[in-house]
Design an enzyme around this catalytic site. Structure first.
Site: not given
Length: 1359
Positions: A122, A231, A324, A741
């Protein structure tokens, strides 16, 4: 000069070479031409092999103007290829052999890096970053304004290829990549899967990836702020986090603490890219893939473990996104020019975003040096950054308002509030931190400061963060085990340390065995009550052997901390609620209990064997058991905070129990509270989320017949509990509490704990949300808009009012319906509103109240309380008093103060005298040292005045005195006052708040009233009476007898000096006396009296001191032989604690017209010197609170209609207390907050009556203007004058007639008068005796000392 020219605009770039040639000479001009030539994009973009790329970068760096570029390598690839970096920024110095590659960072200039070709196949970033570098050099040389501005302010680093080995194996035109395509490095490793990962199972092995190792080392040497990882393979901007704990391949939005910042940065790139901004890359094979706005969260797209961008953020303070750039990973050369045009503007816009947020320097306040690695914390964002070597920092933030804190070990942290960040350049905020010479003594009730604590290497805790889809799962606790006290303590301290932005660990007191009763506060502003924000609490382990609640609350702390900032539910809850969690109210009982106990009682009670849930005052029955320290601590805690909602977690069944817990008959019957509907709704909110509880038949094997419809029950209907905590909450505070409880087994096995968390997790969260139901708002004063403290909020037909807190804020839980709600307050007209409450959320309803006596028909009695704030200085000082009166106001003052004055030794008389002289000589402009007189053994009784105009009369300023050492065997007060004096002097003109207090106050400090006794007292004599009296053996605190005129000749010299030269000056507004032998405050009177005038004010002053002390207000002095002593609030009337006659404070109130409180500083009379720093740390805030309080109350001025000041006028307050106006007509009196009556009386004037409203956080002012008296003997002045004139005329006429008649008859009576003179001497003697007797009788009546008979009686001490 060149830099200035560049700032003028692009057109000046045409003339720039000429200017440079003329001004800088031909050499410089030639260099610029060379740079333009080298940077000119003459040849088309193409891919360069590693050697060619290195040569191109080297040529560009050599041709660039001096100081603009530097080329260096951060390391080598596996095959030995250099990892080149080109640094571009203006002002670089010449390279030095001894510096790191690339050179040192430039202070204040943010560092940005762009990293390309991480995947070898790339490679688009290689030509793009080279072309970017060429354009920047050319633009700089050509004078382009944008480029010039960028390189003048930004330190840019371009790394075109992180994987040069992989590039050499890749093939141009390979759009999809492949196994042999060069993606990995030469050892087959994916570099973007090789970084340490926050969610990774193990540390990665860096040996096979020298490229990653080199990059990490380079990042550690620098302080990069912004980064882009370039990239290929799609067209989108991806931001952290790249993975999640589950590592689900796709669809998990993994949100970072700075999600908003990352989205902002990603959009900055995408919005300038013509394809990316569409969100539709249309990549072959993935035509349907879309990204809103062209951006995506990394993990939501696909999970990447070991990615570089997350490493940047989590470990290196750097904000990195992954870009990208093209669908094709290795696009052909023919497309490079188009790709450059697509990305050029995006690259520049992205780099410019490094300047957003907040920036500045963190410096040492003393030396001015920058503080490297200072931690910068932003409230509400669980991610800190650190400053550079010069103390410079830059924190990226989106536009908004923030609270920012700077923290450095060894320095007091500083918080700057309400910092506004705007679009564009960062807001500049500098921090100046005061060094702490020695560490502050640990305050046992406070383990973290309100300000964030340093976390230089942040611990990433965020996990799968919120997503619009149900796929999001919050991080669950992992710490499932039983925690004994030490383990629990470490757990709590750990989370307080790891999450300082949202936590504060404190203790409300101690158990019988002196274990801390810890509370963890979780809030986006810990340590601060935010006006309008409700406060919630959970209490666990009240019964020591019921342990599930204890562990659930520790799980809850972990859950809230780990999910804040990532989970929207948790984040909203923490940001909108101040949460307090007490995991164990009975830590002693827990240590005795045993794992596996199903229904036993071992460990249930505290160490004194009392059931804490039967130990609270009860509305129906008298609780005979003595109050326990745990109970008292919790009661004090509940009175301290404005809790709205609470739950008490128990074990032994599975049900939510709501008030009332008992009834007046003491039998099992439904005992309904006024808010029964609210309590049922609260109980159901919990039980509905617990499936087993909601079914109503929880413990079939233990209690087969027990059934609770929908898992809830009225307490008394289940069984009677007198002295329970939940009823006390409801009846004595604004807090609604239920008892939960949690399970049939009280102490289950550890392996069962995850099951309990899973059953109760949703219930715990849903119940907390109920605090926002009903009605909330503010009650405000119509005159000044301020909140009204302790106003009452009443709901029609519900007999349970609540009251407002300090800012006038209130919260009133209600179920859905229509209500008539009334707000009322003392001195105000009530206001009623009709309010519609819905089924979800709360309704804000504000009330504005008008003061009762402002009405026209009552205009004869005006209400006054507004100070004259037309003077900006007055308004500024009023604001200061309000700020210091606010929660944590004094803490902020102390944090910002200079120097450490903690006492470390006791000073005998000689050293004390020298110390006081030293203060006087070093600070002559604000101190004056005088002697009030001498002791029996001729030691001076020193008095130090601290004021901006010492020894000058300023009657308009309040005057306060601090006195200590009346008992020589209790010298702690002496050392505290010496420390206070030095603290004030040292901070004058350095600390703004201290400076203003000194400028506006006359402070008198008398550190030792009994220097003779002090000289013979013995250190560590905790109970010794040696030195208690003066040299004559007289207890000076019994020598201030009320008839001071009769006994002045026989009074002790110390007492006489104090009376004549201090108390009878009658110009003090407040007196604070420090003594020893306990830990409490007493207020007048010490002698037994039936009533105490001004009691509310005196008690208010005493409570103010106690409430600012970390332990005193708890009311448990815990002194030896008196461990069971209980003093509510730490305050008691003197005669109720230790009754005696002739006390200094009684004399001060009666004859000095000055309120005085006595502070007992510690149980030990004369503790070891090693305890002095702790004692100073405990008392300094209380002492300073008195300096603030003395400015409140009523400040008055009395004059006549002509404006003439009237001194010595009598001011009668509330028809009892009397004070007198000073020179200039001024008077000042401290009064408790509320409405007060004032009567002003002066000879020759009509009496004036006004009312004044006193606030708790500000002074009140009143101007009284007298009218001339217009009546004589109750009759009109004109009538009296006429009658008097007529009477005088008649008397003169009558006298003339009588004289004439007497002259005629005088000879006849001559013998008679002669005989009368014979008895003249005897008659005069008789008259003289009668006259003398009458005068003697009168004097006896006037000065008779009523205590001659009564006060000489010895009253036994009640102490």
């Amino acid at each position: 000069m060149a830099s200035a020219a560049r700032g003028l605009g692009p057109r000046w770039g045409l003339l720039l070479p000429l200017f440079c040639a003329l001004l800088l000479g031909p050499a410089r001009a030639a260099h610029i031409k060379k740079a333009e030539a080298a940077a000119a994009p003459d040849e088309a973009l193409r891919y360069l092999h590693s050697a060619e790329l290195g040569e191109a970068l080297r040529a560009l760096a050599a041709a660039a103007p001096p100081g603009l570029a530097r080329l260096f390598s951060i390391g080598d690839s596996v095959e030995g290829r250099p990892l080149w970096v080109l640094r571009l920024t203006a002002g670089l110095g010449p390279e030095r052999a001894d510096e790191e590659p690339g050179g040192a960072a430039l202070p204040g200039r943010p560092q940005v890096k762009l990293v390309g070709n991480m995947h070898g196949d790339e490679p688009l970033a290689r030509p793009l970053l080279l072309r970017l570098a060429q354009e920047l050099v050319r633009g700089w040389a050509g004078g382009e304004a944008r480029i010039g501005r960028l390189l003048n302010t930004t330190d840019l680093y371009l790394l075109p290829s992180l994987n040069p080995d992989g590039f050499e194996r890749a093939h141009e035109g390979d759009c999809g990549g492949g196994a042999e395509g060069g993606r990995e490095n030469s050892r087959g490793r994916d570099l973007n899967r090789s970084f340490p990962d926050q969610f990774g199972a193990a540390e990665p092995d860096l040996d096979p990836v020298p490229e990653v190792r080199a990059l990490i080392a380079w990042m550690r040497r620098n302080k990069f702020l912004l980064s882009g990882n370039l990239h290929g393979g799609s067209v989108v901007a991806s931001y952290p986090y790249d993975d999640s704990p589950t590592h689900k391949p796709t669809g998990i939005y993994s949100k970072s603490a700075d999600d908003e910042v990352f989205k902002y940065l990603a959009k900055a790139y995408a919005s300038h890219h013509p394809i990316m901004r569409t969100g539709k890359p249309n990549c072959p094979g993935e035509e349907g893939e879309t990204f809103q706005d062209g951006i995506t969260n990394g993990a939501q797209w696909y999970d990447v473990e070991g990615g570089m961008q997350d490493y940047n953020y989590v470990w290196a303070n750097c904000f990195e996104i992954t870009l990208e750039l093209s669908c094709c990973k290795y696009p052909p050369t023919s497309e490079l020019q188009q790709e450059w045009e697509n990305n050029r503007d995006s690259l520049l816009a992205f780099i410019e975003k490094v300047h957003i947020g907040v920036k500045g320097f963190v410096r040492d306040a003393v030396t001015g040096a920058g503080l490297e690695n200072a931690t910068i914390a932003v409230a509400g964002i669980a991610h800190n950054i650190t400053a550079g070597k010069c103390g410079d920092y830059h924190r990226l933030l989106v536009p908004g308002t923030y609270n920012v804190t700077a923290v450095v070990l060894g320095y007091a942290p500083v918080t700057r509030e309400n910092i506004e960040v705007k679009e564009g350049d960062a807001t500049e905020v500098d921090f100046s931190l005061q060094p702490t010479v020695m560490p502050l003594a640990l305050n046992v009730t406070q383990f973290t400061t309100p300000a964030p604590v340093s976390t230089i290497t942040p611990t990433p805790v965020q996990a799968e963060a919120p997503s619009p889809t149900p796929l999001h799962q919050p991080v669950q606790p992992v710490d499932f085990r039983h925690h004994h006290f030490s383990d629990m303590e470490i757990f709590l301290r750990r989370y307080a340390s790891e999450y300082p932005n949202i936590t504060r660990l404190y203790s409300v007191g101690k158990s019988v065995e002196l274990r801390e009763l810890y509370v963890m506060e979780i809030s986006d502003n810990p340590g601060i009550h935010e006006a309008g924000e409700p406060e919630f609490k959970y209490i666990g382990n009240m019964h020591g052997n019921e342990v599930v609640g204890r562990e659930l609350l520790l799980n809850l702390i972990e859950y809230l901390c780990k999910n804040f900032g990532t989970d929207p539910e948790v984040t909203d809850l923490v940001q909108s609620t101040r949460i307090h969690i007490m995991p164990s109210m009975n830590p002693d009982g827990y240590e005795k209990s045993q794992e596996g106990d199903r229904g036993g009682t071992v460990g249930r009670n505290n160490s004194n064997n009392y059931d804490l849930n039967r130990n609270f005052p009860d509305q129906f029955f008298h609780v005979a058991d003595p109050p326990q320290p745990e109970t008292l601590a919790v009661m004090t805690w509940l009175k301290t905070y404005p809790f709205v909602l609470s739950a008490n977690l128990h074990g032994g069944s599975l049900v939510v129990n709501y008030p009332f817990d008992d009834d007046e008959q003491g039998i099992a019957i439904y005992s309904k509270s006024p808010d029964d509907a609210v309590f049922q709704q609260l109980a159901l909110s919990y039980s509905k989320e617990n499936r087993k509880m909601y079914q109503g038949s929880p413990c079939k094997d233990m209690y087969p017949t027990e059934y609770f419809p929908h898992g809830i029950t009225n307490g008394a209907q289940w069984y009677n509990v007198p002295g329970g905590m939940q009823d006390w909450n409801y009846l004595h505070t604004n807090c609604f509490e239920v008892t939960i409880e949690l399970g049939c087994v009280k102490y289950p096995k550890a392996e069962e704990l995850p099951k309990y968390w899973e059953q109760n997790r949703r219930s715990l969260l849903q119940f907390m949300k109920q605090v926002h139901r009903g009605v909330w708002g503010f009650v405000l004063d119509a005159m000044d808009g301020r909140g009204i403290l302790n106003a009452t909020i009443s709901v029609a037909d519900i007999s349970h009012p609540v009251t407002t807190y300090k800012d006038g804020d209130y919260w009133r839980l209600l179920v859905q319906g229509t209500y008539k709600i009334t707000a009322s307050a003392r001195g105000y007209d009530p206001v009623t509103k009709t309010v519609e409450v819905g089924s979800k959320g709360g309704v804000q309803v504000n009330f504005t109240l008008s003061r009762t006596d402002i009405k026209v028909e009552e205009g004869k009695v005006p209400v006054l309380n507004t100070p004259d704030t037309s003077d900006p200085n007055e308004k500024e000082f009023e604001t200061l008093i309000k700020d210091l009166s606010a929660e944590n106001g004094l803490e902020r003052l102390l944090l910002a103060a200079s120097g450490d004055v903690s006492p470390y030794r006791y000073r005998p008389y000689k050293d004390l005298s020298e110390f006081l002289r030293g203060l006087y000589l070093n600070y002559p402009q604000i101190t004056n040292l005088t002697s009030l007189g001498q002791s029996v053994e001729f030691r001076q009784i020193w008095s130090l005045e601290i004021s901006n105009k010492p020894n000058q009369s300023e009657p308009e300023e309040p005057k306060i005195r601090f006195v200590a050492g009346i008992h020589g065997n209790a010298p702690v007060g002496t050392e505290l006052l010496l420390a206070l004096a030095e603290f004030l002097c040292m901070n004058y003109k350095k600390n703004a708040a201290v400076t203003k207090l000194i400028d506006r106050t006359r402070i008198v400090i008398v550190p030792s009233l009994n220097p003779d006794g002090r000289e013979i007292a013995q250190e560590r004599g905790c109970t010794s009476k040696i030195g208690q009296t003066n040299a004559h053996g007289r207890d000076l605190d019994t020598d201030f007898t009320s008839n001071y005129s009769r006994y002045s000749g026989t009074r002790e010299p110390e007492t006489k000096a104090i009376i004549e030269n201090l108390i009878l000056k009658q110009d003090f507004s407040l007196s604070v006396a420090l003594d020893g032998g306990s830990l409490l405050v007493t207020y007048p009177y010490d002698k037994p009296v039936q009533t105490v005038e001004n009691k509310e004010t005196l008690k208010h002053l005493a409570s103010l001191y106690a409430n600012n002390h970390p332990l005193m207000h708890l009311g448990q002095p815990g002194c030896p032989n008196k461990s069971d002593e209980n003093i509510p609030g730490g305050v008691i009337r003197g005669s109720e604690w230790h009754s005696h006659l002739g006390s200094m404070k009684d004399f001060s109130v009666t004859f000095g017209h000055c309120p005085e409180i006595t502070v007992y500083t510690s149980c030990c009379y004369f503790p070891s010197a090693g305890q002095l720093p702790v004692l100073w740390a405990d008392h300094r805030k209380s002492l300073l609170s008195m300096l603030v309080e003395v400015h409140k109350g009523v400040h008055g001025f009395v004059q006549d209609k002509s404006g003439k000041a009237i001194s010595k006028a009598t001011i009668v307050l509330n028809e009892g207390l009397r004070v007198y106006t000073k020179e200039g007509g001024y008077f000042h009196v401290l009064l408790a907050p509320g409405l007060h009556n004032i009567n002003a009386i002066a000879d020759g004037y009509q009496q004036k009556h006004v009312k004044v409203f006193v606030r708790h956080d500000a002074p009140s002012s009143v101007l009284i203007v007298f009218d001339t008296e217009n009546r004589i003997f109750g009759l009109p002045r004109e009538l009296v004058v006429t009658v008097a004139g007529a009477s005088m005329s008649a008397l003169v006429l009558t006298a003339c007639i009588i004289w004439c008649v007497c002259s005629i008859k005088s000879n006849r009576h001559k013998d008679g008068f002669h005989r009368l003179r014979q008895h003249h001497d005897d008659y005069e003697d008789e008259i003289r005796m009668m006259s003398t007797g009458s005068k003697k009788s009168l004097l006896s009546h006037e000065f008779q000392d009523e205590t001659d008979t009564e006060e000489e009686t010895l009253y036994s001490s009640k102490h």
